[in-house]
Each structure stands twice: as structure tokens, then as C-alpha cells.
Scaffold this motif. Sequence first.
Motif, PDB file in Angstrom:
ATOM      1  N   ILE A 117     -12.890 -58.630   6.016  1.00 26.52           N
ATOM      2  CA  ILE A 117     -11.493 -58.440   5.596  1.00 26.52           C
ATOM      3  C   ILE A 117     -10.664 -57.928   6.771  1.00 26.52           C
ATOM      4  O   ILE A 117      -9.608 -58.482   7.100  1.00 26.52           O
ATOM      5  N   VAL A 118     -11.157 -56.894   7.418  1.00 25.22           N
ATOM      6  CA  VAL A 118     -10.399 -56.300   8.525  1.00 25.22           C
ATOM      7  C   VAL A 118     -10.264 -57.310   9.664  1.00 25.22           C
ATOM      8  O   VAL A 118      -9.185 -57.460  10.263  1.00 25.22           O
ATOM      9  N   ALA A 119     -11.333 -58.047   9.925  1.00 23.30           N
ATOM     10  CA  ALA A 119     -11.289 -59.057  10.993  1.00 23.30           C
ATOM     11  C   ALA A 119     -10.222 -60.109  10.711  1.00 23.30           C
ATOM     12  O   ALA A 119      -9.623 -60.670  11.638  1.00 23.30           O
ATOM     13  N   GLY A 120      -9.957 -60.348   9.438  1.00 21.34           N
ATOM     14  CA  GLY A 120      -8.988 -61.376   9.074  1.00 21.34           C
ATOM     15  C   GLY A 120      -7.544 -60.978   9.322  1.00 21.34           C
ATOM     16  O   GLY A 120      -6.658 -61.841   9.318  1.00 21.34           O
ATOM     17  N   TYR A 121      -7.273 -59.703   9.502  1.00 25.07           N
ATOM     18  CA  TYR A 121      -5.875 -59.262   9.625  1.00 25.07           C
ATOM     19  C   TYR A 121      -5.574 -58.412  10.841  1.00 25.07           C
ATOM     20  O   TYR A 121      -4.460 -58.425  11.339  1.00 25.07           O
ATOM     21  N   VAL A 122      -6.557 -57.617  11.252  1.00 23.37           N
ATOM     22  CA  VAL A 122      -6.270 -56.620  12.294  1.00 23.37           C
ATOM     23  C   VAL A 122      -6.568 -57.220  13.663  1.00 23.37           C
ATOM     24  O   VAL A 122      -7.688 -57.640  13.932  1.00 23.37           O
ATOM     25  N   THR A 123      -5.526 -57.281  14.500  1.00 17.57           N
ATOM     26  CA  THR A 123      -5.725 -57.893  15.816  1.00 17.57           C
ATOM     27  C   THR A 123      -5.353 -56.950  16.958  1.00 17.57           C
ATOM     28  O   THR A 123      -5.677 -57.219  18.098  1.00 17.57           O
ATOM     29  N   SER A 124      -4.659 -55.868  16.629  1.00 20.28           N
ATOM     30  CA  SER A 124      -4.196 -54.973  17.692  1.00 20.28           C
ATOM     31  C   SER A 124      -4.646 -53.541  17.448  1.00 20.28           C
ATOM     32  O   SER A 124      -4.783 -53.102  16.301  1.00 20.28           O
ATOM     33  N   TYR A 125      -4.820 -52.817  18.513  1.00 20.06           N
ATOM     34  CA  TYR A 125      -5.189 -51.392  18.406  1.00 20.06           C
ATOM     35  C   TYR A 125      -4.127 -50.598  17.653  1.00 20.06           C
ATOM     36  O   TYR A 125      -4.396 -49.518  17.132  1.00 20.06           O
ATOM     37  N   LYS A 126      -2.912 -51.168  17.575  1.00 19.54           N
ATOM     38  CA  LYS A 126      -1.827 -50.426  16.924  1.00 19.54           C
ATOM     39  C   LYS A 126      -2.070 -50.231  15.427  1.00 19.54           C
ATOM     40  O   LYS A 126      -1.484 -49.350  14.808  1.00 19.54           O
ATOM     41  N   ALA A 127      -2.910 -51.079  14.839  1.00 17.99           N
ATOM     42  CA  ALA A 127      -3.211 -50.952  13.405  1.00 17.99           C
ATOM     43  C   ALA A 127      -4.258 -49.866  13.123  1.00 17.99           C
ATOM     44  O   ALA A 127      -4.579 -49.604  11.966  1.00 17.99           O
ATOM     45  N   LEU A 128      -4.752 -49.265  14.182  1.00 18.28           N
ATOM     46  CA  LEU A 128      -5.846 -48.294  14.028  1.00 18.28           C
ATOM     47  C   LEU A 128      -5.324 -46.872  14.218  1.00 18.28           C
ATOM     48  O   LEU A 128      -4.278 -46.694  14.839  1.00 18.28           O
ATOM     49  N   PRO A 129      -5.990 -45.870  13.728  1.00 17.53           N
ATOM     50  CA  PRO A 129      -7.250 -45.909  12.982  1.00 17.53           C
ATOM     51  C   PRO A 129      -7.045 -46.375  11.539  1.00 17.53           C
ATOM     52  O   PRO A 129      -5.951 -46.276  11.003  1.00 17.53           O
ATOM     53  N   LEU A 130      -8.128 -46.876  10.938  1.00 20.68           N
ATOM     54  CA  LEU A 130      -8.055 -47.388   9.579  1.00 20.68           C
ATOM     55  C   LEU A 130      -9.356 -47.062   8.845  1.00 20.68           C
ATOM     56  O   LEU A 130     -10.435 -47.356   9.356  1.00 20.68           O
ATOM     57  N   THR A 131      -9.218 -46.433   7.694  1.00 28.68           N
ATOM     58  CA  THR A 131     -10.398 -46.224   6.848  1.00 28.68           C
ATOM     59  C   THR A 131     -10.088 -46.723   5.448  1.00 28.68           C
ATOM     60  O   THR A 131      -9.121 -46.293   4.818  1.00 28.68           O
ATOM     61  N   LEU A 132     -10.886 -47.676   5.006  1.00 32.59           N
ATOM     62  CA  LEU A 132     -10.750 -48.239   3.660  1.00 32.59           C
ATOM     63  C   LEU A 132     -11.989 -47.853   2.862  1.00 32.59           C
ATOM     64  O   LEU A 132     -13.084 -47.780   3.412  1.00 32.59           O
ATOM     65  N   TYR A 133     -11.782 -47.627   1.571  1.00 29.33           N
ATOM     66  CA  TYR A 133     -12.953 -47.293   0.742  1.00 29.33           C
ATOM     67  C   TYR A 133     -12.761 -47.884  -0.639  1.00 29.33           C
ATOM     68  O   TYR A 133     -11.651 -48.242  -1.035  1.00 29.33           O
ATOM     69  N   HIS A 134     -13.855 -47.996  -1.353  1.00 29.77           N
ATOM     70  CA  HIS A 134     -13.750 -48.322  -2.783  1.00 29.77           C
ATOM     71  C   HIS A 134     -14.818 -47.581  -3.567  1.00 29.77           C
ATOM     72  O   HIS A 134     -15.750 -47.014  -3.003  1.00 29.77           O
ATOM     73  N   ILE A 135     -14.617 -47.564  -4.879  1.00 36.43           N
ATOM     74  CA  ILE A 135     -15.640 -47.040  -5.784  1.00 36.43           C
ATOM     75  C   ILE A 135     -16.047 -48.222  -6.639  1.00 36.43           C
ATOM     76  O   ILE A 135     -15.243 -48.742  -7.414  1.00 36.43           O
ATOM     77  N   GLN A 136     -17.258 -48.684  -6.428  1.00 35.55           N
ATOM     78  CA  GLN A 136     -17.663 -49.938  -7.072  1.00 35.55           C
ATOM     79  C   GLN A 136     -19.151 -49.891  -7.402  1.00 35.55           C
ATOM     80  O   GLN A 136     -19.924 -49.167  -6.756  1.00 35.55           O
ATOM     81  N   TRP A 137     -19.536 -50.677  -8.380  1.00 35.14           N
ATOM     82  CA  TRP A 137     -20.946 -50.764  -8.756  1.00 35.14           C
ATOM     83  C   TRP A 137     -21.733 -51.471  -7.680  1.00 35.14           C
ATOM     84  O   TRP A 137     -21.259 -52.435  -7.065  1.00 35.14           O
ATOM     85  N   LYS A 138     -22.934 -50.978  -7.461  1.00 32.20           N
ATOM     86  CA  LYS A 138     -23.866 -51.558  -6.504  1.00 32.20           C
ATOM     87  C   LYS A 138     -25.123 -51.936  -7.267  1.00 32.20           C
ATOM     88  O   LYS A 138     -25.405 -51.358  -8.320  1.00 32.20           O
ATOM     89  N   PHE A 139     -25.864 -52.863  -6.712  1.00 31.90           N
ATOM     90  CA  PHE A 139     -27.173 -53.143  -7.291  1.00 31.90           C
ATOM     91  C   PHE A 139     -28.220 -53.106  -6.194  1.00 31.90           C
ATOM     92  O   PHE A 139     -28.070 -53.763  -5.167  1.00 31.90           O
ATOM     93  N   ARG A 140     -29.255 -52.315  -6.420  1.00 33.15           N
ATOM     94  CA  ARG A 140     -30.422 -52.325  -5.528  1.00 33.15           C
ATOM     95  C   ARG A 140     -31.637 -52.368  -6.437  1.00 33.15           C
ATOM     96  O   ARG A 140     -31.797 -51.499  -7.300  1.00 33.15           O
ATOM     97  N   ASP A 141     -32.454 -53.372  -6.223  1.00 33.27           N
ATOM     98  CA  ASP A 141     -33.592 -53.562  -7.120  1.00 33.27           C
ATOM     99  C   ASP A 141     -34.709 -52.608  -6.707  1.00 33.27           C
ATOM    100  O   ASP A 141     -35.732 -53.017  -6.153  1.00 33.27           O
ATOM    101  N   GLU A 142     -34.471 -51.315  -6.970  1.00 29.41           N
ATOM    102  CA  GLU A 142     -35.400 -50.255  -6.587  1.00 29.41           C
ATOM    103  C   GLU A 142     -36.789 -50.538  -7.160  1.00 29.41           C
ATOM    104  O   GLU A 142     -36.912 -50.983  -8.306  1.00 29.41           O
ATOM    105  N   VAL A 143     -37.841 -50.253  -6.379  1.00 29.36           N
ATOM    106  CA  VAL A 143     -39.208 -50.457  -6.866  1.00 29.36           C
ATOM    107  C   VAL A 143     -39.456 -49.575  -8.086  1.00 29.36           C
ATOM    108  O   VAL A 143     -40.053 -50.007  -9.064  1.00 29.36           O
ATOM    109  N   ARG A 144     -38.997 -48.297  -7.971  1.00 27.73           N
ATOM    110  CA  ARG A 144     -39.250 -47.364  -9.065  1.00 27.73           C
ATOM    111  C   ARG A 144     -37.959 -46.727  -9.543  1.00 27.73           C
ATOM    112  O   ARG A 144     -37.642 -45.601  -9.182  1.00 27.73           O
ATOM    113  N   PRO A 145     -37.177 -47.460 -10.355  1.00 26.55           N
ATOM    114  CA  PRO A 145     -35.994 -46.809 -10.907  1.00 26.55           C
ATOM    115  C   PRO A 145     -36.480 -45.686 -11.823  1.00 26.55           C
ATOM    116  O   PRO A 145     -37.450 -45.865 -12.567  1.00 26.55           O
TER     117      PRO A 145
END
Length: 452
Positions: A117-145
Motif C-alpha cells: 500500500i505504502v509503495a503504491g503512493y509514497v514516493t518522497s521523503y516528505k511523506a515521512l515519517p508514517l505509521t499505519l496500524y489496524h486492529i484486525q483478525w488474524k489466523f495462525r494454525d497453531e499446533v496446540r491452540p
Amino acid sequence: MRLSRYFLPVLKETPAEAQIVSHRLMLRAGMIRQASAGIYSWLPLGYRVLRRIERIVHEEQQRAGHIPVLMPTLQSADLWRQSGRYDAYGPEMLRLKDRHDREMLYGPTNEEMITEIVAGYVTSYKALPLTLYHIQWKFRDEVRPRFGVMRGREFLMKDGYNFDLTKEDALHAYNRHLVSYLRTYERMGLQAIPMRADSGPIGGDYTHEFLVLAETGESEVFYDSAITDLTFGDRAIDYDDHAQCQAVLEEFTSRYARTDETHDAAVFAEVPEARRRSARGIEVGQIFYFGTAYSESIGAYVQNEAGDRVPLHMGSHGIGVSRLAGALIEANHDDNGIIWPEAVAPFHVGIVNLRQGDAGTDAACEEIYAALRAAGLDPLYDDRDERAGGKFATMDLIGLPWRVTVGPRGLKNGVVEVTSRRTGESEEMSPEAAIARIAEIYAPHIGSPPLA
Ligand code: ATP
Ligand code: MG
């Protein structure tokens, strides 16, 4: 909320499948229900707690200047082939195909996607610093849930990613995350200690895990007990100030505190013996600076001031949002049930009507209920026609920090009883005084700032 109209399926029996107290109490208090191994539905009470945790995480991230987004759970395998992780990730990755036979995966994490996503829009150092985050479900097929939501297969994570021009700037982002995490956990009433962790296959020296000490924790930890005296408190911090953030990092990481992966017996031996501790801990977060690996493989470059094309310096930073619900219970319970810290309590206060159907008692409860709601609070009013003992047991089990008990005998003297779940202490006062007391206790926890 009126309990007679709520959905609170509490269990009398202790579920046999639950090995640790938080899992048992979450099932008994009707917070979660297992859908399949390591996958849970969040029932109304649990969902409330999850949202309270999420809200604190959002507020502290945004206070630090980080910007919320929402990326999908399903990702394309091709993106992960670019970073080389599609094959490297192994059986923990849930892989699937759509109707066109395209390979997809349920995201275990989002470095590739956010970098794209960032590669698609950010081309100059002027857009930095940038920190993006989300709260989203993840899936990891843990051996021992196991342990309920503590080690699930599907789980909710806050994952944030910083993009910076230089290593120095990225290390400031790392420090900023450390500070914001200290605040986040403390606000929830938890002590989470940053410990030097193993950086794994990506390498680099910069990673800390945040651990809540608990006998049932899955990580073995070694630390200097002096670290448990540190608190961040309500000190003011300028998140853009490199020196201030660096000073906090130094303060909180200069004592010995490591997980077994990085434990070094020789260095530990230098800690005075009386302060040497080995214990177990629950990992509730991790911060990581890893350099330019993903920006190079996915193609996130910018022009710097000199006009050169350089890859972005990145880090990723996670908080186990759903795991925190369990960790909070491990740290806050007694034999009768959960004891929620005020900041994450599903309801702020329970109202127990000792004589449901008695006109005077019903009217007094209704008034208290309405006044608490008018004060911006979330009361749970037990208006069921049940015995007092059963009502108390339910309130203790679900762990609301405060209870207002209303009965005909007290009302005759113009008083109700206010009880602290944590200390068990009760105090009689007028209904007005009870409302004012509860409102005052919660004043620091309600009235959130607007979200970015
Ligand atoms: P662990 O060592 O516990 O498997 P991890 O180091 O693989 O976790 P990270 O990639 O650092 O996990 O994820 C960030 C946070 O997400 C962790 O600190 C943890 O709190 C949470 N988390 C990770 N795996 C799970 C899981 N299976 N169930 C619930 N929460 C999890
Ligand atoms: Mg981790």
C-alpha cells in the motif's frame, strides 16, 4: 442494560476442558463460546470487554500519532511470494483457493500488504515519517491452540507498521511504540514488562516483548525485580521528541529482563542475588525494527533529500488484543470470579435489587439506573426475580468493579450499599451519594477524545 433483557449465559459448572483460570472464567461468565478449536464467538459480555480493550489501544496509538486503517483478512499468495514468506511460513498459514483457483491466505500478519500500500503512493521523503496500524483478525494454525483466547487460531491483533527514511528515524518510531505500549497496558490496569526478545529469522537487535507476569504464562522469563517498581504513570510525553522517547526506553530496558530465548546466565549473575527472579509471563505485545527487508522485496522506495532512491526503514509492532482479555483475568480474579479493572469493565457498576416486585425498591433501582446512565455510565441492573445470593454470585462471577445493592430495609433508612468487588468492602450511603461516588470513580475513564 437490564439483566432480564440481556444475554448472559453464565454456567454453574466449571467446564472440564478449561485448564487455566481465565479460560474457565470466560466460559463460566458467558463471555465466549468455542466454535471450533482455537476459534471463538464473543458473546455480549466478552464482546464488551474486547471493545473496551480495543478502544484503549486505538486511543493510545492515535495519541502517539499513528494512523488507523483496516486491511482485509484475506490476502493473495502472490504478494507473499514477493517477500519469500509464502513458502517460508509453513503450516501455520491457512491457505485457500477461490473459485478461479487463485491462491489466497488468511493473514497471519500484514507486513507485505501494508508495504505494498505504502509503495503504491509514497514516493518522497516528505511523506515521512508514517505509521499505519489496524486492529484486525488474524489466523495462525497453531499446533496446540489452548487456554481459550490466550492461544487461539483466530485472534484479534493490533498490528502497526512504521515507515521511515533512516534507521535513526525508524528507531525513534520503535521507541515511540515502546512508550505508547507502556501507557496502553497501564491504562488497562496491567503491568507489562518490556523484555529483550529473540528477533528470529529476520534478525536485528531491536525487539522487545511485553510480558505480564503470571504463573500460567507460556514464556519463561528472567528479570531484575527492580523493574517491577517502574511505572509510566501520567507523565506528559512529546511523542515527536526523540530524546524524551529514548530516555523512556533506557529507563524501562536498562534492568535485566529477558525471555528464555535471549536469557544469558552470565549477565543475569551480575544482578544482585536478592533481586534475581525467574518466573512465567504472558506475551501481550511485541515491537520490532527490521530495516529494509520488506521495502526492498515489495518495492517501497522514496527519493531522499539528495534525490537518491532509497528503501524505507520499517518496523512492526503488535498487541494481542483478544489475548489481553484472558491476560487481564489471569491478573485480576479471586475464587468467586473476575475482578475487572475499571478501565476495561464490561459494565461499570451492577445494581442489585434485593426485592424485585416491591414498588419502593423497584422505583429506587430505576432512579439509580437512570441517573447512572445520565452520568454517561454503563450500569447492569439485575432486575430478575431471583434470590439475593444468586444475584451476588453472578455479579461476583462477571466481576463488575462496583455494586450498588438496593433493598427495602436500607431504603427505610434512606441508604443503599456500595460494594467494591476488589476489596469486598461495603459502605452505606444515600442513593444520590452512591451515584456521585460511582461517577467520580469513572471520571478518568469516560469521555474519550475523537478518533482520527
Ligand atoms: P507467540 O510467541 O505467543 O506465539 P508471536 O510472537 O508469534 O506470539 P506476534 O507475531 O509477536 O506473536 O504477535 C503480536 C501479539 O499477538 C503477540 O504478542 C500476542 O500477544 C498476540 N498473539 C500471537 N499469537 C497469538 C495467538 N495464537 N492467540 C492469541 N494472541 C496471539
Ligand atoms: Mg511475539
